[in-house]
Design an enzyme around this catalytic site. Structure first.
Site, PDB file in Angstrom:
ATOM      1  N   ASP A 167       0.815  -1.221   0.000  1.00  0.00           N
ATOM      2  CA  ASP A 167       0.000   0.000   0.000  1.00  0.00           C
ATOM      3  C   ASP A 167       0.848   1.270   0.000  1.00  0.00           C
ATOM      4  O   ASP A 167       2.016   1.259   0.394  1.00  0.00           O
ATOM      5  CB  ASP A 167      -0.885   0.035   1.258  1.00  0.00           C
ATOM      6  CG  ASP A 167      -2.053  -0.937   1.173  1.00  0.00           C
ATOM      7  OD1 ASP A 167      -2.077  -1.774   0.251  1.00  0.00           O
ATOM      8  OD2 ASP A 167      -2.940  -0.865   2.038  1.00  0.00           O
ATOM      9  N   HIS A 173       3.959  -1.994   3.167  1.00  0.00           N
ATOM     10  CA  HIS A 173       3.947  -0.684   2.499  1.00  0.00           C
ATOM     11  C   HIS A 173       5.221  -0.530   1.675  1.00  0.00           C
ATOM     12  O   HIS A 173       6.312  -0.633   2.241  1.00  0.00           O
ATOM     13  CB  HIS A 173       3.813   0.427   3.538  1.00  0.00           C
ATOM     14  CG  HIS A 173       2.490   0.400   4.249  1.00  0.00           C
ATOM     15  ND1 HIS A 173       2.232  -0.461   5.300  1.00  0.00           N
ATOM     16  CD2 HIS A 173       1.340   1.084   4.018  1.00  0.00           C
ATOM     17  CE1 HIS A 173       0.977  -0.284   5.700  1.00  0.00           C
ATOM     18  NE2 HIS A 173       0.411   0.644   4.938  1.00  0.00           N
TER      19      HIS A 173
HETATM   20 ZN   LIG Z   1      -2.558   2.984   3.365  1.00  0.00          ZN
END
Ligand SMILES: [Zn+2]
Length: 362
Positions: free
Chosen positions: A126, A280
């Site tokens: 993400d 991430h």
């Molecule tokens: Zn996020």
């Protein structure tokens, strides 16, 4: 590091961030914040200039070389096995009503066959794409010949400056290498706290930026912090978006120790018998965590010759969803599943003294 942790202190479902926190993050995200992480230094990553002489038709070589490994050319999955590239078109949605509770349960994956050791894992990243770190993630995925899903934020893709152009090329490369790209809003706003007009802007402007970069409309949608109210749910439903959440996370936005994060991921994967992993692709420590995780998953790969022995198989998201559709978990929601898991783990534990048993229960 303390300042960075403060800004993103309530990341990844740890609690609701304030509107100001989200905006501050959007402004502060950048190499300066990344450079503050100790892991960045530990990886001895070269400084990556983002301005290119030719206006960013190609990625600058220094940007593609963020991985500290020697630069051997690794064949990309689609070069060695074209059939391994997942279909990009939307598949039958398992959650056309975009129901959040159902999405949390679906993220837990298929019900496993009794006595089967096969555990499915799918990887998601993400908040990128980020020039300094996403190429290192791509390189690792190519080395292990696996496909993942990237939930991008549109803010890095919209501009006409060189960095934005190079970032659009990077997202195109993500798709060209066989990965899926989903929408993670324009600049990571908590959608339950902003006006309806801005909710639609967060979804639609980001989708347009992703489509401009990749040539494909992103049907996968992951709301920041996994939160969506009824208005957001209807907006997702009207756009035929597939609401995608996760079941296993490293909390890598608030931690920096790759070993600690890897051990945490490993523990969750063992306990939950696979799952959708959230990392991430904007932090060097997350890249280091991924490196550990991929090595461990390879070492503990599922062996069809020994079907009852526990082992992991990294699959793309469409495969994960198809298997989930074929064998849905028999629970109404994630809480019921959690209770069933707890009971199963209690049963499998060796009998313990009453006092230690009390301590071990959550
Ligand atoms: Zn996020």
């Amino acid at each position: 590091m303390a300042a960075a942790a403060l800004v993103v202190g309530s990341w990844v479902g740890l609690g609701k961030p304030s509107y100001e926190q989200g905006s501050a993050w959007a402004e502060k995200t950048g190499s300066e914040a990344l450079a503050r992480t100790g892991a960045a230094k530990a990886l001895a990553v070269k400084a990556a200039p983002v301005e290119t002489a030719d206006g960013g038709a190609d990625l600058p070589s220094s940007v593609t070389e963020t991985d500290s490994q020697p630069d051997e050319r690794v064949a990309l999955p689609h070069e060695t096995d074209p059939a391994s590239v997942p279909a990009m078109e939307p598949w039958p949605s398992l959650n056309p009503e975009a129901d959040l509770q159902k999405a949390w349960l679906l993220a837990e994956g298929p019900a496993r066959k009794p006595k089967s050791g096969r555990r499915l894992v799918t990887l998601t990243f993400d908040d990128g794409p980020f020039l300094e770190t996403t190429p290192a993630v791509l390189k690792l995925l190519a080395r292990y010949k696996v496909h993942a899903t990237f939930f991008a934020v549109g803010q890095y893709l919209e501009g006409e400056d060189k960095r934005s152009r190079v970032t659009r090329n990077l997202l195109k490369r993500v798709v060209d290498e066989g990965h899926l790209v989903g929408n993670h809003t324009l600049d990571h706003q908590l959608l339950t706290t902003i006006s309806h007009t801005r909710v639609l802007e967060q979804i639609d402007r980001s989708a347009a930026a992703i489509e401009r970069a990749t040539g494909k409309y992103p049907y996968l949608f992951r709301p920041p912090y996994g939160q969506l109210d009824d208005f957001g749910r209807k907006a997702a439903q009207e756009r035929h978006l597939d609401l995608m959440l996760w079941s296993v996370e490293a909390r890598d936005m608030v931690r920096d120790d790759p070993q600690e994060m890897f051990r945490d991921l490993m523990g969750q994967l063992v306990y939950k018998e696979g799952g959708i992993v959230l990392l991430h692709d904007i932090r060097f420590s997350s890249v280091a965590t991924l490196r550990e995780l991929l090595a461990w998953l390879k070492l503990h790969k599922y062996d069809p010759q020994k079907p009852s022995r526990p082992g992991y198989e990294i699959v793309d998201l469409p495969t994960y969803l198809r298997e989930t559709q074929a064998a849905p978990m028999p629970y109404a929601n994630r809480e019921e599943l959690d209770k069933a898991r707890e009971r199963a783990h209690d049963k499998s534990r060796p009998p313990a003294a009453p006092e230690s048993r009390r301590v071990s229960r959550r």
